[in-house]
Scaffold this active site. Structure first.
Site, PDB file in Angstrom:
ATOM      1  N   VAL A 215     -15.462  16.583 -26.492  1.00  0.00           N
ATOM      2  CA  VAL A 215     -15.590  17.080 -25.119  1.00  0.00           C
ATOM      3  C   VAL A 215     -15.966  18.562 -25.101  1.00  0.00           C
ATOM      4  CG1 VAL A 215     -14.391  17.410 -22.926  1.00  0.00           C
ATOM      5  CG2 VAL A 215     -13.949  15.381 -24.299  1.00  0.00           C
ATOM      6  N   CYS A 216     -15.442  19.343 -26.056  1.00  0.00           N
ATOM      7  CA  CYS A 216     -15.743  20.780 -25.984  1.00  0.00           C
ATOM      8  C   CYS A 216     -17.208  21.048 -26.323  1.00  0.00           C
ATOM      9  CB  CYS A 216     -14.787  21.591 -26.841  1.00  0.00           C
ATOM     10  SG  CYS A 216     -15.061  21.434 -28.588  1.00  0.00           S
ATOM     11  N   THR A 217     -17.785  20.215 -27.185  1.00  0.00           N
ATOM     12  CA  THR A 217     -19.222  20.350 -27.449  1.00  0.00           C
ATOM     13  C   THR A 217     -20.017  20.078 -26.173  1.00  0.00           C
ATOM     14  OG1 THR A 217     -18.977  19.664 -29.736  1.00  0.00           O
ATOM     15  CG2 THR A 217     -21.163  19.420 -28.775  1.00  0.00           C
ATOM     16  N   ASN A 220     -19.185  23.065 -23.726  1.00  0.00           N
ATOM     17  CA  ASN A 220     -19.481  24.471 -24.054  1.00  0.00           C
ATOM     18  C   ASN A 220     -20.674  24.703 -24.964  1.00  0.00           C
ATOM     19  OD1 ASN A 220     -17.115  25.157 -22.639  1.00  0.00           O
ATOM     20  ND2 ASN A 220     -15.925  24.581 -24.453  1.00  0.00           N
TER      21      ASN A 220
END
Lengths: 442, 517
Positions: A215-217, A220
Site C-alpha cells: 500500500v505504501c508503494t 507514496n
C-alpha cells in the site's frame, strides 16, 4: 427421449471398441459389454448422471466432450452471463448470445447439435443447491476459475462420503471430482476421489493468493503503470474531490464509462510522476485481474478431464493418478504425479490441525495469522471454543468485537483446547478444528 | 463490437503482431475427422485467415458419435462441406473452403495444390502418400503437422526445414541489468550517488542496482580487482552487503540479497545464441539471406565489437522512491535506444552491401529487443526419420519401463500393417485375434530394419493397439486437437518455441512425452 440410437446402429462404433473389448490396461473389474448385457452403454446413455460446474472456456468443451463420449444425462451449473470477450474460445456462444445465461445457451446448443443428449441448465450459484442435489451424480467435473468455488464443491463432496466407526469408507458414497484449470498456455487436470486421494484443499498451497502491491508503494512511491492503476482503484475512487461521472459505490468493471474514468485517473497519476505506459488495456487487465485464455489450452485440459471421467465410468482403462500439469510455452511439457494427501488437511484429514501460538497473541493477531496462512485461506472466519463464541460474522459479530484486543488465554482458551472455525469458503456443515498449542515463552 | 474486444484474452499473449500473422495464415486440413475438426475449431476461434478441408468421405453414422461439426441431418453429405460450414459459424472473420477430393489422390496427381498453404495438417494419410507430401512441403519450406488420435493414444509430429523465432517468450526470463559489467552511463550514474550523506530513510529508497554496483566495486578494491566468485566469497559478500544496510527491514537491501546470486553471475552470451552467431548463415550472409539471418549476421558484428548483446533497456520494478527509479529507468532506456541505433546501422550497411531491400525498422527493433531469446528450430524431414530415425533415443527410451516410445513404434508398425493389408489391425471385431500376430510381425520387421531388439516392445502394448482397431475417441481427439492447434499457432505467429519433433500422449494414465526422433 430416444435412448439407444436404434436408427443409428453404428453411431457409437468407435467407443464400442474400448467398451466391448477387453484389454491389458483396463481397470481390474472391467467387464466388456456384450450384445446380451450392454451394461456400460446403458450406463452412459441413462444411469451415469454427470454434473458439470462452469459453462465457460472449460465448461463448453466439457459439455461437448461428454456428449460425444455417449453421456446423455448431464447437468450444468453456471451463474454467469456471456461477455463479448468469451467468444474467442467459448465456442457454443455467438454474438447474438451476449448477455444471456451461459448455462442455458450452452445446454441448448449441445442438445440441438448432439441428437439424444439431454443437458439441463441451472443458472445459479453452486451454493444454492443442497446435498441431496449433489448426491444424484455419478461424477462431477469442475471447469472453474474461482478457487473459492472449487474449495466449496470439494468440501461438499468429501463430506458426502460415509465413513463408519472403523474408518472404513463406503465406496458407494464416493463421487469423484475431476478438476481442470487453465491460465494462458498452462493448465492442470486432476482426479480427486474424496477420502481416497488428496483433495483440493490438500493442495491449496499450489494456488497461492494473488500478488498484491504494498500500500505504501501505491500511495507514496509509484514506479510502474500498474501502481498508478492500483492507486486509481484504491484511492481515486474514494477521493471525494475527484469528479466522477458515476456513484463510486457502484463502480462496475464491465461499464466502459467507469473503466475509462479509471484509465484517465491512472494516466493523470502516472503523468504526475513521469511514469509512462498506462494504457486502457493495461487498466482493464489490472482492474479486472484478467487472466489470458485461449481455446487450445482449454480444449486440452477439458479433454484430459473428460477422458478421466469416461474411463472412471466405463472402467475401460487405467486412470490418472492423480495430477497432470501442462505447459505449452516451450514445446509441449507435461508432468504427471501423485499429489499426496496432506496430513491434517482441514477438509479430508481425520486429524485435528495442531496450531502453535504464543500465549500473548491477541485474537486480532490470531485472526490475521490464520487468514493469511496459505494452508487455509479463510475469507471471513467465525471462531468458537468450548461452546463460547470467540469471533463471529453476521448478526453475532458486534457481540464478539470486544474480544479482539484480548489474548487467547484471557478468552479462556487453554493449552490443547480446540477452536472450531467455520468460513464461507467451506461448505456449511464443514469446520476446521484447530488444537491450540501454546509456545513456551522465552 | 471490435475484434480487439473479442480477442482480448489472446492478444494479451501474442499481441497485435502475432494476431496479424495468424490472420494471414491459410491452413489446409487433410480429412475432416474429429481430430481434424477439433484442431481447426481452436484455430478458427482465435481467427486464422482461412482454412481448407480436403476430404472425400461422406458423413457417416460413426461421425455422429465423435465429431462435433456434423449433424444428424447431414448424414450422407460431403464431410468436407459439412464440417467446413459448421466450423465457419464459429467466427465470421475466417474464410473456409472445402475440397471434395481424396487427399491421397491430390498428393499423387496434383501435388502443387498444396503450394499456397501456410501449413498442412495431415491425419490418417497412408505412409507412402505422407512421405511424398512431406518431401514436397519440405522442399517448399511449408510446415507439415501430422497428427493421429488412435484409441487412448495421441501422436503429433512437426516438420519444417527451419523455423525462426524472434520472440520465444520464455517463462521466467532473467532481467538484463548488467550489474556485474555496468555500461559506462550506468557506472557514471552510480558513482554520482553519495550514500554517506543519506539518512537511513533515504538510504532505503536507493534502487538495489546502484547499491550492488557500488559495493561490488568496493569489494573488488580489496580483493585484487575480482568480484566474488566462489561460494565462500559470495557468502562473505552477502555479509558485507548487509552490513551497509541502515536497518534489517530495508527492502532495497533485501531485494539485493534475493537477486545476489543472479547478478553476480559473470556476463555471458547463452550457448544457444552463441550457436546462432556461429551458424554458417550468420558467418557468410549472401543476397539469398532472409531478414532474420541478415539481422543475426549484424548481431554477430555487434557482439564482436562490444562483447555483449544490445541492451534491451527494460528495468523491472524494484523498491525505490519514484524519482530515483524513473532516473534509473531512463539510463537503461537510453542505453537501449543507443544500442538499437548502432545495431540498426549495422543492419543497414549489411543490407546495402548485399544489395537487398531495407528491413522495416519495427522488425529490426523487435529483433534487437529480443536478442537474448532468439531461437531457430531445424526439423528432420519425415522421409529422413523413416529411413534413419534417431535409434539411440528410441532404444534408450524403450529400455525404460512403461515408456511412451512403445506407442510411437506401434503406430509406425500400424502404418506398415495398413500398407500391406489396407485395413487397420483389429478394425473388424472378428479379426481382432488374427490381426494381433500380424501386427507383431510388422512391429518386429520395423524394429529389425533399424537394428532394435524386438524384446523392447512387449506384446501387451500391441494387444492394446489391436483392441483400439483405429477407433477415434472424441476426448483424445479433442485433447490432441488442443495441443496440435497450439503448435500451429506457434508456427504461424513465430512466437514461443514449438515442439521438436514428436509428441505422444498416453490417455491410459495421462502421461506424455516429447522425443526428437
Amino acid at each position: 427421449m430416444e435412448t439407444m440410437d436404434t436408427d443409428l446402429p453404428n453411431r457409437w462404433i468407435d467407443i464400442g471398441k474400448v467398451i466391448n473389448r477387453g484389454g491389458p490396461f483396463a481397470a481390474p473389474d472391467f467387464q466388456p459389454d456384450t450384445k446380451e448385457s450392454p451394461n456400460i452403454m446403458n450406463g452412459l446413455q441413462s444411469d451415469f448422471k454427470i454434473l458439470v460446474i462452469g459453462a465457460g472456456g472449460l465448461g463448453c468443451e466439457i459439455l461437448k466432450n461428454l456428449a460425444l463420449s455417449g453421456f446423455r444425462n448431464i447437468d450444468v451449473i453456471d451463474m454467469d452471463t456471456i461477455d463479448v470477450s468469451n467468444l474467442n474460445r467459448q465456442f457454443l456462444f455467438r454474438r447474438k448470445d451476449v448477455g444471456k445465461s451461459k448455462a442455458e445457451v450452452a445446454a441448448a446448443f449441445i442438445n440441438e447439435r448432439v441428437s439424444g443428449c439431454n443437458v439441463t441448465a441451472h443458472k445459479c450459484r453452486i451454493q444454492e443447491k443442497d446435498e441431496d442435489y449433489y448426491r444424484q451424480f455419478k461424477l462431477v467435473i469442475a471447469g472453474l476459475d474461482s478457487i473459492e468455488a472449487r474449495r466449496w464443491i470439494n468440501g461438499l463432496l468429501v463430506n458426502l462420503v460415509v465413513v463408519d466407526e472403523n474408518g472404513d469408507v463406503d465406496p458407494d458414497t464416493i463421487i469423484p471430482l475431476v478438476d481442470g484449470g487453465t491460465e494462458g498456455f498452462k493448465g492442470q487436470a486432476r482426479v480427486i476421489l474424496p477420502r481416497i486421494t488428496s483433495c483440493f484443499e490438500c493442495s491449496l498451497e499450489a494456488f497461492p493468493p494473488q500478488v498484491s502491491y504494498a500500500v505504501c508503494t501505491i500511495a507514496n512511491t509509484p514506479r510502474v503503470p500498474e501502481h498508478c492503476i492500483q492507486w486509481a482503484i484504491m484511492f481515486g475512487l474514494e477521493d471525494k474531490d475527484l469528479p466522477k461521472p458515476f456513484d463510486p459505490k457502484k463502480f462496475d468493471n464491465d461499464n466502459p464509462d467507469h473503466m475509462n474514468w479509471l484509465f484517465q485517473t491512472a494516466k493523470k497519476r502516472a503523468e504526475d510522476h513521469n511514469i509512462s505506459g498506462v494504457t486502457y488495456k493495461l487498466t482493464q487487465g489490472v482492474a479486472k485481474n484478467i487472466i489470458p485464455a485461449i481455446a487450445s489450452t482449454n480444449a486440452t485440459i477439458a479433454a484430459a478431464c473428460c477422458n478421466e471421467a469416461f474411463k472412471f465410468c466405463t472402467e475401460s482403462s487405467g486412470s490418472l493418478n492423480n495430477y497432470m500439469m501442462y505447459n505449452g510455452l516451450n514445446g509441449v511439457y507435461t508432468f504427471t504425479f501423485e499429489y499426496e494427501s496432506k496430513e491434517g488437511c482441514a477438509v479430508c484429514g481425520t486429524n485435528i490441525v495442531t496450531y502453535p501460538v504464543d500465549p500473548s497473541t491477541t485474537l486480532t493477531t490470531f485472526l490475521e495469522n490464520i487468514t493469511t496462512d496459505s494452508r487455509f485461506q479463510f475469507k471471513k472466519p467465525s471462531l468458537r471454543c468450548n461452546g463460547k463464541n470467540l469471533y463471529m460474522q453476521g448478526l453475532l459479530h458486534a457481540s464478539t468485537v470486544p474480544n479482539l484486543p484480548k489474548t487467547l488465554p484471557e478468552l479462556s482458551v487453554q493449552d490443547e483446547d480446540e477452536i472450531t472455525i467455520t468460513d464461507p469458503s467451506l461448505p456449511g456443515s464443514l469446520a476446521v478444528r484447530m488444537r491450540i498449542k501454546y509456545k513456551l515463552s522465552n | 463490437m471490435t475484434d480487439s474486444e473479442k480477442y482480448d484474452r489472446q492478444l494479451r499473449l501474442w499481441g497485435e503482431d502475432g494476431q496479424a500473422k495468424l490472420e494471414k495464415s491459410h491452413i489446409c486440413l487433410l480429412n475432416g475427422t474429429a481430430l481434424g475438426t477439433e484442431t481447426l475449431k481452436n484455430l478458427v476461434l482465435p481467427g486464422i485467415g482461412a482454412f481448407t478441408v480436403v476430404d472425400s468421405h461422406k458423413v457417416a453414422e460413426s461421425d455422429l458419435g465423435n465429431n462435433f461439426f456434423v449433424e444428424k441431418k447431414t448424414l450422407g453429405q460431403s464431410r468436407a462441406r459439412v464440417v467446413c460450414e459448421l466450423l465457419r459459424e464459429l467466427n465470421d472473420r475466417v474464410k473456409g473452403f472445402s475440397v471434395e477430393e481424396d487427399p491421397v489422390y491430390l498428393i499423387n496427381n496434383n501435388i502443387s495444390f498444396f503450394k499456397d498453404f501456410s501449413l498442412v495438417f495431415a491425419n490418417r494419410i497412408p505412409e507412402t502418400a505422407l512421405v511424398t507430401l512431406s518431401a514436397y512441403l519440405y522442399e517448399n519450406n511449408i510446415p507439415l503437422v501430422v497428427g493421429n488420435s488412435y484409441g487412448y493414444i495421441g501422436y503429433l509430429r512437426v516438420s519444417v526445414p527451419e523455423h525462426q523465432i524472434i520472440e520465444s517468450k520464455p517463462d521466467n526470463p532473467m532481467d538484463d541489468l548488467r550489474i556485474i559489467n555496468p555500461f559506462k552511463e550506468l557506472d557514471e550514474a552510480t558513482q554520482k550517488i553519495e550514500l554517506t550523506g543519506l539518512n537511513s530513510q533515504e538510504l532505503t529508497h536507493v534502487p538495489y542496482v546502484y547499491l550492488m554496483i557500488k559495493f561490488i566495486k568496493e569489494w573488488k578494491s580489496t580483493h585484487d580487482g575480482k568480484a566474488p566468485e566462489t561460494r565462500a566469497e559470495k557468502e562473505e559478500f552477502k555479509k558485507f552487503f548487509l552490513s551497509k544496510s541502515p536497518n534489517p527491514d530495508a527492502e532495497n537491501f533485501a531485494e539485493g540479497i534475493t537477486n545476489m546470486l543472479k547478478v553476480l553471475q559473470p556476463y555471458r552470451i547463452s550457448s544457444d545464441i552463441d550457436k546462432l552467431l556461429k551458424d554458417e548463415k550468420a558467418v557468410n550472409p549472401t543476397e539469398q539471406s532472409d531478414d532474420f539471418w541478415i539481422m543475426v549476421s549484424a548481431l554477430k558484428s555487434f557482439v564482436e565489437s562490444h562483447g555483449v548483446l544490445p541492451l534491451n533497456g527494460n528495468l523491472p520494478d524494484m523498491h525505490a522512491d519514484t524519482c530515483s527509479f524513473i532516473q534509473l529507468q531512463k539510463i537503461y532506456q537510453e542505453k537501449g535506444i543507443a544500442d538499437l541505433s548502432e545495431f540498426s546501422s549495422l543492419v543497414d550497411s549489411l543490407v546495402s552491401k548485399l544489395g537487398k531491400d531495407q528491413i522495416s525498422s519495427d522488425l529490426v527493433k523487435k529483433f534487437c529487443k529480443n536478442t537474448r531469446f532468439l531461437n531457430v528450430v531445424r526439423y528432420k524431414s519425415l522421409a529422413e526419420e523413416y529411413e534413419k530415425p534417431n535409434t539411440s533415443v528410441i532404444i534408450s527410451e524403450l529400455e525404460q519401463p512403461d515408456n511412451n516410445m512403445v506407442y510411437y513404434i506401434a503406430l509406425r508398425a500400424i502404418d506398415k500393417f495398413f500398407s500391406t493389408y489396407t485395413r487397420y489391425p483389429g478394425f473388424h471385431d472378428e479379426e481382432v485375434d488374427s490381426d494381433l500376430p500380424l501386427l507383431k510381425s510388422a512391429t518386429h520387421a520395423l524394429l529389425q530394419e533399424h537394428s532394435i531388439s524386438s524384446d523392447l516392445v512387449k506384446d501387451e502394448y500391441l494387444a492394446e493397439m489391436t483392441r483400439y482397431g483405429a477407433c477415434e475417441l472424441h476426448n483424445l481427439s479433442s485433447l490432441m486437437g488442443g495441443i496440435i492447434s497450439q503448435e500451429i499457432i506457434k508456427l504461424m505467429t513465430h512466437q514461443y518455441v514449438p515442439l521438436n519433433n514428436t509428441f505422444i500422449f498416453n490417455g491410459i494414465n495421462s502421461t506424455a512425452t516429447q522425443f526428437t526422433i
